[in-house]
Write a protein that holds these residues in place. Structure first.
Motif, PDB file in Angstrom:
ATOM      1  N   LEU A 209      -7.199  42.239  12.928  1.00  0.00           N
ATOM      2  CA  LEU A 209      -5.980  42.039  14.053  1.00  0.00           C
ATOM      3  C   LEU A 209      -5.276  40.517  14.071  1.00  0.00           C
ATOM      4  CD1 LEU A 209      -7.177  44.382  16.816  1.00  0.00           C
ATOM      5  CD2 LEU A 209      -5.559  45.032  15.034  1.00  0.00           C
ATOM      6  N   PRO A 210      -4.250  40.228  14.394  1.00  0.00           N
ATOM      7  CA  PRO A 210      -3.699  39.131  14.402  1.00  0.00           C
ATOM      8  C   PRO A 210      -4.301  38.196  15.247  1.00  0.00           C
ATOM      9  CG  PRO A 210      -1.985  40.490  15.332  1.00  0.00           C
ATOM     10  CD  PRO A 210      -3.134  41.273  14.588  1.00  0.00           C
ATOM     11  N   PHE A 211      -4.894  38.570  16.437  1.00  0.00           N
ATOM     12  CA  PHE A 211      -5.373  38.011  17.621  1.00  0.00           C
ATOM     13  C   PHE A 211      -6.568  36.958  16.979  1.00  0.00           C
ATOM     14  CE2 PHE A 211      -4.235  42.126  19.126  1.00  0.00           C
ATOM     15  CZ  PHE A 211      -3.098  41.858  19.685  1.00  0.00           C
ATOM     16  N   SER A 212      -7.519  37.628  15.953  1.00  0.00           N
ATOM     17  CA  SER A 212      -8.626  36.797  15.692  1.00  0.00           C
ATOM     18  C   SER A 212      -7.969  35.588  14.597  1.00  0.00           C
ATOM     19  CB  SER A 212      -9.646  37.857  14.544  1.00  0.00           C
ATOM     20  OG  SER A 212      -8.789  38.095  13.351  1.00  0.00           O
ATOM     21  N   SER A 213      -6.777  35.627  13.914  1.00  0.00           N
ATOM     22  CA  SER A 213      -6.176  34.586  13.320  1.00  0.00           C
ATOM     23  C   SER A 213      -5.699  33.584  14.300  1.00  0.00           C
ATOM     24  CB  SER A 213      -5.240  35.112  12.470  1.00  0.00           C
ATOM     25  OG  SER A 213      -5.609  35.919  11.344  1.00  0.00           O
ATOM     26  N   ILE A 214      -5.424  33.829  15.341  1.00  0.00           N
ATOM     27  CA  ILE A 214      -5.032  33.004  16.232  1.00  0.00           C
ATOM     28  C   ILE A 214      -6.393  31.916  17.095  1.00  0.00           C
ATOM     29  CG2 ILE A 214      -3.874  32.540  18.427  1.00  0.00           C
ATOM     30  CD1 ILE A 214      -2.329  35.242  18.031  1.00  0.00           C
ATOM     31  N   THR A 215      -7.317  32.684  17.144  1.00  0.00           N
ATOM     32  CA  THR A 215      -8.433  32.004  17.787  1.00  0.00           C
ATOM     33  C   THR A 215      -9.883  31.831  16.943  1.00  0.00           C
ATOM     34  OG1 THR A 215      -7.854  32.657  19.984  1.00  0.00           O
ATOM     35  CG2 THR A 215      -9.893  31.830  20.140  1.00  0.00           C
ATOM     36  N   TYR A 216     -10.189  33.158  16.852  1.00  0.00           N
ATOM     37  CA  TYR A 216     -11.557  32.997  16.072  1.00  0.00           C
ATOM     38  C   TYR A 216     -11.481  32.451  14.526  1.00  0.00           C
ATOM     39  CZ  TYR A 216     -15.683  34.879  13.316  1.00  0.00           C
ATOM     40  OH  TYR A 216     -16.774  34.863  12.760  1.00  0.00           O
ATOM     41  N   GLY A 217     -10.609  32.534  13.790  1.00  0.00           N
ATOM     42  CA  GLY A 217     -10.686  32.045  12.436  1.00  0.00           C
ATOM     43  C   GLY A 217     -10.651  30.524  12.721  1.00  0.00           C
ATOM     44  N   PRO A 218      -9.846  29.899  13.227  1.00  0.00           N
ATOM     45  CA  PRO A 218      -9.709  28.252  13.320  1.00  0.00           C
ATOM     46  C   PRO A 218     -11.064  27.832  13.793  1.00  0.00           C
ATOM     47  CG  PRO A 218      -7.652  29.279  14.072  1.00  0.00           C
ATOM     48  CD  PRO A 218      -8.376  30.375  13.941  1.00  0.00           C
ATOM     49  N   ALA A 219     -11.464  28.503  15.033  1.00  0.00           N
ATOM     50  CA  ALA A 219     -12.562  28.034  15.659  1.00  0.00           C
ATOM     51  C   ALA A 219     -13.940  28.138  14.933  1.00  0.00           C
ATOM     52  CB  ALA A 219     -12.795  28.628  17.109  1.00  0.00           C
ATOM     53  N   ARG A 220     -13.908  29.299  14.231  1.00  0.00           N
ATOM     54  CA  ARG A 220     -15.147  29.664  13.263  1.00  0.00           C
ATOM     55  C   ARG A 220     -15.042  28.535  12.153  1.00  0.00           C
ATOM     56  NH1 ARG A 220     -19.558  30.613  11.507  1.00  0.00           N
ATOM     57  NH2 ARG A 220     -20.497  32.366  11.393  1.00  0.00           N
ATOM     58  N   LEU A 221     -13.944  28.368  11.511  1.00  0.00           N
ATOM     59  CA  LEU A 221     -13.869  27.424  10.471  1.00  0.00           C
ATOM     60  C   LEU A 221     -14.256  26.002  10.793  1.00  0.00           C
ATOM     61  CD1 LEU A 221     -12.931  27.216   7.443  1.00  0.00           C
ATOM     62  CD2 LEU A 221     -10.722  26.777   8.525  1.00  0.00           C
ATOM     63  N   PHE A 222     -13.915  25.565  12.039  1.00  0.00           N
ATOM     64  CA  PHE A 222     -14.440  24.184  12.207  1.00  0.00           C
ATOM     65  C   PHE A 222     -16.009  24.290  12.470  1.00  0.00           C
ATOM     66  CE2 PHE A 222     -15.272  22.142  16.479  1.00  0.00           C
ATOM     67  CZ  PHE A 222     -15.497  21.007  16.059  1.00  0.00           C
ATOM     68  N   ILE A 223     -16.517  25.251  12.887  1.00  0.00           N
ATOM     69  CA  ILE A 223     -18.151  25.008  13.037  1.00  0.00           C
ATOM     70  C   ILE A 223     -18.981  25.351  11.796  1.00  0.00           C
ATOM     71  CG2 ILE A 223     -18.065  25.273  15.413  1.00  0.00           C
ATOM     72  CD1 ILE A 223     -19.072  28.192  15.096  1.00  0.00           C
ATOM     73  N   ALA A 224     -18.005  26.062  10.775  1.00  0.00           N
ATOM     74  CA  ALA A 224     -18.748  26.570   9.546  1.00  0.00           C
ATOM     75  C   ALA A 224     -17.619  26.462   8.261  1.00  0.00           C
ATOM     76  CB  ALA A 224     -19.293  27.998   9.564  1.00  0.00           C
ATOM     77  N   PRO A 225     -17.133  25.151   8.154  1.00  0.00           N
ATOM     78  CA  PRO A 225     -16.360  24.910   7.036  1.00  0.00           C
ATOM     79  C   PRO A 225     -16.768  25.119   5.717  1.00  0.00           C
ATOM     80  CG  PRO A 225     -17.079  22.853   7.562  1.00  0.00           C
ATOM     81  CD  PRO A 225     -17.834  23.900   8.722  1.00  0.00           C
ATOM     82  N   THR A 226     -16.321  26.240   5.268  1.00  0.00           N
ATOM     83  CA  THR A 226     -16.665  26.825   3.759  1.00  0.00           C
ATOM     84  C   THR A 226     -15.238  26.974   3.093  1.00  0.00           C
ATOM     85  OG1 THR A 226     -16.955  29.112   4.080  1.00  0.00           O
ATOM     86  CG2 THR A 226     -18.874  27.599   4.590  1.00  0.00           C
TER      87      THR A 226
END
Length: 264
Positions: A209-226
């Motif tokens: 869903l688009p909601f994960s791209s708004i919050t989860y995606g950027p925040a998860r990328l911040f703590i696990a940048p692969t």
């Protein structure tokens, strides 16, 4: 190029205007401090009860930095839907539509002008608190890697909230729609709980869903940048931006047509 300069100037003017009342904006940004303190207490108890330092691949430090960026993204956004709804209800939307600029690009420029300063203050205060509570993030460079995803998150949020605001052409009050959107973002966007802690089937649904791209995606990328995660996050954001941008443009044309037919 001239059109770009026009909207760049609007962005700069809005950004400068944000500094007119720095005390108010800084005061709002201070709200992230009690939020992060409460999150720390809740998750510290959770990890202690679980008897482990890592749950589903995330440590307490990872969760706190994740939530810091999630709150920064959320708290930094202006109430655009409410503003557009008020413009529609009081009739001032007709004057805005007659100006020599694209209405949607104008709204995006002003939103970004307000968002940059708000988000920066939230990030500063939130980082200081989390740094004091759990130490530095495991991957400090992750913030720079996550910047494109943060911008994409704001674009997605813009598309959704403007569509909600434009629905004021048909309904009198859009607050109910914003309430529904916020609750969906909390649950499926990973605003309060990282999606990694959800059951597998719910993770799959939420991440699509688009909601994960708004919050989860950027925040998860911040703590696990692969590289793999970066490509996945940006690709999903691109797909949803294309879909929602087309829907927004269609909703905008219908709204303008409705306004014209009814004597606007």
């Amino acid at each position: 190029m001239k059109s770009f300069k026009k909207y760049w100037a609007i962005f700069q003017i809005t950004l400068v205007n944000s500094f007119a009342y720095p005390g108010e904006l800084i005061g709002r940004s201070l709200m992230i401090i009690p939020f992060m303190w409460i999150f720390y207490q809740l998750w510290k108890v959770t990890y202690a009860a679980a008897g482990t330092d890592v749950i589903n691949g995330l440590s307490l430090r990872d969760v706190l930095w994740y939530l810091m960026l999630a709150e920064t993204i959320e708290l930094g956004r202006p109430p655009l839907a409410r503003t557009i709804s008020e413009n529609v209800k009081d009739g001032s939307i007709a004057y805005l539509l007659n100006k020599p600029y694209d209405f949607l690009l104008y709204q995006f420029s002003t939103m970004m002008g307000e968002t940059i300063f708000r988000a920066s203050m939230n990030a500063v205060f939130g980082s200081v608190v989390v740094l004091w509570l759990v130490g530095a993030p495991a991957h400090p460079e992750g913030f720079l890697i996550a910047l494109p995803a943060i911008l994409g998150a704001w674009v997605l949020h813009f598309c959704i909230t403007v569509m909600i605001g434009l629905s004021a052409f048909l309904v009198e009050d859009v607050s109910a729609f914003m309430w529904i959107y916020q609750k969906l973002a909390f649950i499926f966007g990973g605003m309060l709980i990282p999606l990694d802690f959800y059951p597998s089937w719910l993770q799959t649904l939420a991440k699509a869903l688009p909601f994960s791209s708004i919050t989860y995606g950027p925040a998860r990328l911040f703590i696990a940048p692969t590289t793999e995660l970066f490509i996945n996050v940006m690709a999903l954001q691109f797909i949803w931006i294309m879909i929602l941008a087309l829907l927004l443009r269609s909703a905008y044309r219908r709204g303008v047509a409705y306004l014209t037919v009814n004597g606007g």
